[in-house]
Structure formats: C-alpha cells, structure tokens
Design a protein around this motif. Sequence first.
Motif, short mmCIF file in Angstrom:
data_model
loop_
_atom_site.label_atom_id
_atom_site.label_comp_id
_atom_site.label_asym_id
_atom_site.label_seq_id
_atom_site.Cartn_x
_atom_site.Cartn_y
_atom_site.Cartn_z
N ALA A 1 45.87 42.84 73.46
CA ALA A 1 47.22 42.40 73.10
C ALA A 1 47.19 41.72 71.74
O ALA A 1 46.31 40.91 71.47
CB ALA A 1 47.77 41.44 74.15
N ASP A 2 48.15 42.06 70.91
CA ASP A 2 48.23 41.37 69.62
C ASP A 2 49.15 40.15 69.75
O ASP A 2 49.75 39.91 70.81
CB ASP A 2 48.70 42.32 68.51
CG ASP A 2 50.12 42.85 68.72
OD1 ASP A 2 50.78 42.48 69.70
OD2 ASP A 2 50.57 43.65 67.88
N GLN B 1 56.05 37.93 72.89
CA GLN B 1 57.12 38.61 73.62
C GLN B 1 56.98 38.38 75.13
O GLN B 1 57.96 38.16 75.83
CB GLN B 1 57.11 40.11 73.31
CG GLN B 1 57.59 40.42 71.90
CD GLN B 1 57.39 41.89 71.53
OE1 GLN B 1 56.64 42.62 72.17
NE2 GLN B 1 58.07 42.31 70.47
N TYR B 2 55.74 38.43 75.62
CA TYR B 2 55.50 38.22 77.05
C TYR B 2 55.87 36.79 77.45
O TYR B 2 56.56 36.57 78.45
CB TYR B 2 54.04 38.51 77.41
CG TYR B 2 53.72 38.16 78.83
CD1 TYR B 2 54.19 38.93 79.89
CD2 TYR B 2 52.98 37.01 79.14
CE1 TYR B 2 53.92 38.59 81.20
CE2 TYR B 2 52.71 36.67 80.45
CZ TYR B 2 53.17 37.46 81.47
OH TYR B 2 52.93 37.12 82.77
N GLU C 1 62.57 37.04 82.88
CA GLU C 1 62.76 38.48 82.84
C GLU C 1 61.59 39.26 83.44
O GLU C 1 61.65 40.48 83.54
CB GLU C 1 62.98 38.93 81.39
CG GLU C 1 64.22 38.34 80.76
CD GLU C 1 64.29 38.57 79.25
OE1 GLU C 1 63.28 39.03 78.66
OE2 GLU C 1 65.34 38.28 78.67
N THR C 2 60.52 38.58 83.83
CA THR C 2 59.36 39.26 84.41
C THR C 2 59.36 39.05 85.92
O THR C 2 60.14 38.25 86.45
CB THR C 2 58.06 38.69 83.82
OG1 THR C 2 57.95 37.31 84.15
CG2 THR C 2 58.00 38.88 82.32
N ALA D 1 57.35 28.08 78.04
CA ALA D 1 58.11 27.40 76.97
C ALA D 1 57.21 26.44 76.19
O ALA D 1 57.30 26.34 74.96
CB ALA D 1 59.30 26.65 77.57
N GLU D 2 56.32 25.75 76.90
CA GLU D 2 55.39 24.83 76.22
C GLU D 2 54.46 25.59 75.28
O GLU D 2 54.21 25.16 74.16
CB GLU D 2 54.55 24.07 77.25
CG GLU D 2 55.31 23.00 77.99
CD GLU D 2 54.47 22.36 79.11
OE1 GLU D 2 53.38 22.90 79.44
OE2 GLU D 2 54.91 21.34 79.65
N LEU D 3 53.95 26.73 75.74
CA LEU D 3 53.05 27.51 74.90
C LEU D 3 53.78 28.06 73.67
O LEU D 3 53.23 28.07 72.57
CB LEU D 3 52.42 28.65 75.71
CG LEU D 3 51.41 28.21 76.77
CD1 LEU D 3 51.02 29.39 77.66
CD2 LEU D 3 50.18 27.61 76.11
N LEU D 4 55.00 28.50 73.86
CA LEU D 4 55.79 28.96 72.72
C LEU D 4 56.09 27.81 71.75
O LEU D 4 55.98 27.96 70.54
CB LEU D 4 57.10 29.60 73.19
CG LEU D 4 56.98 31.00 73.78
CD1 LEU D 4 58.26 31.39 74.50
CD2 LEU D 4 56.63 32.01 72.71
#
Length: 148
Positions: free
Chosen positions: A66-67, A73-74, A82-83, A116-119
Amino acid sequence: MYLKLTIKQQRFADEYIISGNATEAAIKAGYAKRAAYQQGAENLKKPHIKTYIDERLEAINSAKIADQTEVLQYLTAVMRGETAATEVVVEGEGDGVSCARLIDKPPNEKERIRAAELLGKRYGAFTDKVSVDGNIAVEFVGYDDVEE
C-alpha cells in the motif's frame, strides 16, 4: 520500455524473478545445464532483460504494498464509517443449541476515533510543539575584553 525479449529470455527473466537464482532460471528457461551459469550471468548484464526484470518487480511490489495515498484513503473511510469488518456472531436457538453466522459490522466509535487520531497525526493537527522564529543578536566578547 524494454526491447522485445525472445521467448527464452522472457522465460529466464520470469524464472529469475521467482527464484532469484540466475543459474536455476537459465536451466528452467531451456539453456543447456553446462552453460547455465554463464548464460544466466550474461542475461543479467543485458540492459533490456534487466529493464524487464526491474519493471516486473516494481509492478509486483506496487500491487502488494500500500502506498501513502491508499493508507490515508483507508483511514478516512474507517473514520467516516464507510468500511465493514466481518465478524462471527453466535446465537442461541434454544435447548442448548447455538448457531454461528457471519455479519458485516461497521467500525465502532473507538476504531473511528483511532483512525481520526492517525490522520490528525499525519497532518500535524494535534501537535503540542510550538515553533518559534526570530532574530537574536549575538555579540562575541574576546578574552581581552572581559573585566576581572
């Protein structure tokens, strides 16, 4: 783009990608066993074969790894709910009998907050660091200028 390979050269390159062994790849491609070591080494030095191998390896790696955009996006899809994850649910049917079935479950609140924290971490939204810029005048005093 690489030059057109012969069938034997392409077979050699494809076998080399699988095994990483030039001699073994040459034998499987149909070169004589007694000349396989030399032929394998020569094939790896040919620019058009090397280019083919490099392009194939890059295509294989990009399909498997994965790039950065895909990861972002994930995480965004998880954060937005949405998953779905497949989980096993066991339900009682009475008289000590139970039945297991698979259900698709959207991410729970904890999983969405973690995404959300990781983003936010990626975009520097939750940083405690303070950046200070400025100019400070520095004056150097020589040993002779110091008063005793």
